[in-house]
Design an enzyme around this catalytic site. Structure first.
Site, PDB file in Angstrom:
ATOM      1  N   ARG A 223       0.583  -1.328  -0.002  1.00  0.00           N
ATOM      2  CA  ARG A 223       0.005  -0.064   0.002  1.00  0.00           C
ATOM      3  C   ARG A 223       0.744   1.420  -0.002  1.00  0.00           C
ATOM      4  O   ARG A 223       0.576   2.312  -0.808  1.00  0.00           O
ATOM      5  CB  ARG A 223      -0.793  -0.046   1.263  1.00  0.00           C
ATOM      6  CG  ARG A 223      -1.946   1.036   1.143  1.00  0.00           C
ATOM      7  CD  ARG A 223      -3.119   0.975   2.172  1.00  0.00           C
ATOM      8  NE  ARG A 223      -4.054   1.895   2.600  1.00  0.00           N
ATOM      9  CZ  ARG A 223      -4.265   2.515   3.679  1.00  0.00           C
ATOM     10  NH1 ARG A 223      -3.551   2.372   4.654  1.00  0.00           N
ATOM     11  NH2 ARG A 223      -5.036   3.425   3.568  1.00  0.00           N
TER      12      ARG A 223
ATOM     13  N   HIS B 288       0.270   4.275  -2.675  1.00  0.00           N
ATOM     14  CA  HIS B 288       0.138   5.484  -2.299  1.00  0.00           C
ATOM     15  C   HIS B 288       1.257   6.553  -2.863  1.00  0.00           C
ATOM     16  O   HIS B 288       1.089   7.921  -2.925  1.00  0.00           O
ATOM     17  CB  HIS B 288      -0.132   5.820  -0.717  1.00  0.00           C
ATOM     18  CG  HIS B 288      -1.555   5.261  -0.441  1.00  0.00           C
ATOM     19  ND1 HIS B 288      -2.305   5.749   0.699  1.00  0.00           N
ATOM     20  CD2 HIS B 288      -2.217   4.242  -0.900  1.00  0.00           C
ATOM     21  CE1 HIS B 288      -3.325   5.202   0.703  1.00  0.00           C
ATOM     22  NE2 HIS B 288      -3.467   4.215  -0.230  1.00  0.00           N
TER      23      HIS B 288
ATOM     24  N   ASN C  78      -3.869   8.928   4.378  1.00  0.00           N
ATOM     25  CA  ASN C  78      -2.758   8.310   4.858  1.00  0.00           C
ATOM     26  C   ASN C  78      -2.758   8.422   6.453  1.00  0.00           C
ATOM     27  O   ASN C  78      -2.314   7.630   7.285  1.00  0.00           O
ATOM     28  CB  ASN C  78      -1.419   8.857   4.285  1.00  0.00           C
ATOM     29  CG  ASN C  78      -1.161   8.683   2.895  1.00  0.00           C
ATOM     30  OD1 ASN C  78      -1.765   7.824   2.489  1.00  0.00           O
ATOM     31  ND2 ASN C  78      -0.714   9.411   2.302  1.00  0.00           N
TER      32      ASN C  78
ATOM     33  N   HIS D  42      -6.226  -5.964  -2.441  1.00  0.00           N
ATOM     34  CA  HIS D  42      -6.963  -6.210  -1.158  1.00  0.00           C
ATOM     35  C   HIS D  42      -7.417  -7.744  -0.806  1.00  0.00           C
ATOM     36  O   HIS D  42      -8.137  -7.857   0.056  1.00  0.00           O
ATOM     37  CB  HIS D  42      -8.244  -5.616  -1.125  1.00  0.00           C
ATOM     38  CG  HIS D  42      -8.230  -3.774  -0.922  1.00  0.00           C
ATOM     39  ND1 HIS D  42      -9.133  -3.050  -1.423  1.00  0.00           N
ATOM     40  CD2 HIS D  42      -6.945  -3.335  -0.779  1.00  0.00           C
ATOM     41  CE1 HIS D  42      -8.582  -1.844  -1.061  1.00  0.00           C
ATOM     42  NE2 HIS D  42      -7.314  -2.152  -0.625  1.00  0.00           N
TER      43      HIS D  42
END
Length: 342
Positions: A66, A70, A98, A197
């Protein structure tokens, strides 16, 4: 599901050819052997730290993947997400997507220390994020790929960009598709990368509205499987602790597989952004979900293609940027001690 040696080589070859066609010479300085002579053991060093961490923190693989995601969605894959606040930097760590959510910075620091001990001043923090993503996926049973390297680190961050560019777990498919398109990723890339996910956790606060007041209707999200809804309501009661962690995949929480897509088919996607891939009428994403659910190899191959594309969003190369000695701060700056691990 395993891969034959031929399948792996074929897959990686196709991915690299696709990369060359899609991105051309602009990212030509990125390659899989960038550190072959200057830091040949970098990938094994990164993998070793992650393997050790997984023994006490089974979530860390998903968290590191992740971080890479990001990072790349804001100003490209430049390690900007790792920078702390300073006198002239507003940290992306404090952006809404975040803050109190993104984690793993301490592990990146540990990896950087280990890499610096082996080959000082050579490997960028941005590349460490990319290598960590691959190691995290493969260690969880997912595919492996040759990580293209040669990125350099930014000397600034973009908190405002993080607030607007990173997809939200409660966002509709149209908006998310636009955000992916803005960085050169198509709907197949979107579905494949959403498949990340398949492991990891989410906090109750990121999907609580689906359980009780979806779109301010006063009712749960009608796309939620009713049995799954009851389970989630018990785990995340009204006005309960919003930081309680729920497995993104209730069946194989720490394995990288295609079970995520089977969950969507039975309306058991945890986040709204997940379920929208299958429950948005007329969307091209539905057929892709069905394809990935029925064939894990197809999912793995498309995931590899998508993450290589994502990893090559606007990298700093050549003499641009720098190689940070400490991932939390630009070279020559003092540390601010901001920590965002939750």
């Amino acid at each position: 599901m395993g891969f034959s040696t031929f399948s792996i080589v074929f897959k990686i070859t196709i991915c690299l050819l696709s990369f060359s066609i899609l991105f051309g010479s602009s990212n030509a300085q990125l390659n899989a052997t960038f550190y072959a002579s200057t830091c040949p053991n970098v990938s094994s060093i990164v993998r070793g730290v992650i393997q050790q961490t997984l023994q006490s923190d089974p979530r860390i693989g998903a968290s590191l993947l992740r971080l890479h995601f990001h990072d790349c969605f804001v100003n490209g894959c430049d390690g900007s997400i790792l920078l702390d606040d300073s006198s002239n930097i507003q940290s992306e760590k404090n952006a809404a997507p975040n803050s109190n959510s993104i984690r793993g910075f301490d592990i990146i620091d540990s990896i950087k220390t280990a890499v610096e001990n082996s080959c000082s001043g050579v490997v960028s923090c941005a590349d460490i994020l990319a290598i960590s993503a691959e190691a995290s996926v493969s260690l969880a049973g997912g595919p492996s790929w040759n990580v293209l390297m040669g990125r350099r680190d930014s000397i600034t961050a973009n908190q405002a960009g993080a607030n607007t560019s990173i997809p939200s777990p409660s966002e509709g498919l149209t908006n998310i598709t636009t955000k992916f398109s803005n960085v050169g990723l198509n709907v197949t890339d979107l579905v494949a990368l959403s498949g990340a996910h398949t492991f990891g956790r989410a906090q109750c606060r990121n999907f609580a509205s689906r359980l009780y007041n979806f779109s301010r209707s006063g009712n749960p999200d009608p796309t939620l499987n009713t049995t799954y809804l009851s389970t989630l309501q018990q785990a995340c009661p009204p006005n309960g602790n919003g930081s309680v962690l729920i497995n993104l995949d209730q069946n194989t929480a720490d394995s990288f597989d295609n079970n995520y897509f089977s969950n969507l088919q039975t309306n058991q996607g945890l986040l709204q952004s997940d379920q929208e891939l299958f429950s948005t009428n007329g969307s091209a994403s539905i057929a892709i979900v069905n394809s990935f659910s029925s064939n894990q190899t197809t999912f793995f191959e498309n995931f590899v293609q998508a993450i290589i594309k994502m990893g090559n969003i606007s990298p700093l190369t050549g003499s641009n940027g720098e190689i940070r000695s400490d991932c939390k701060k630009v070279n020559g700056a003092t540390s601010s001690s901001v920590r965002m691990d939750q």
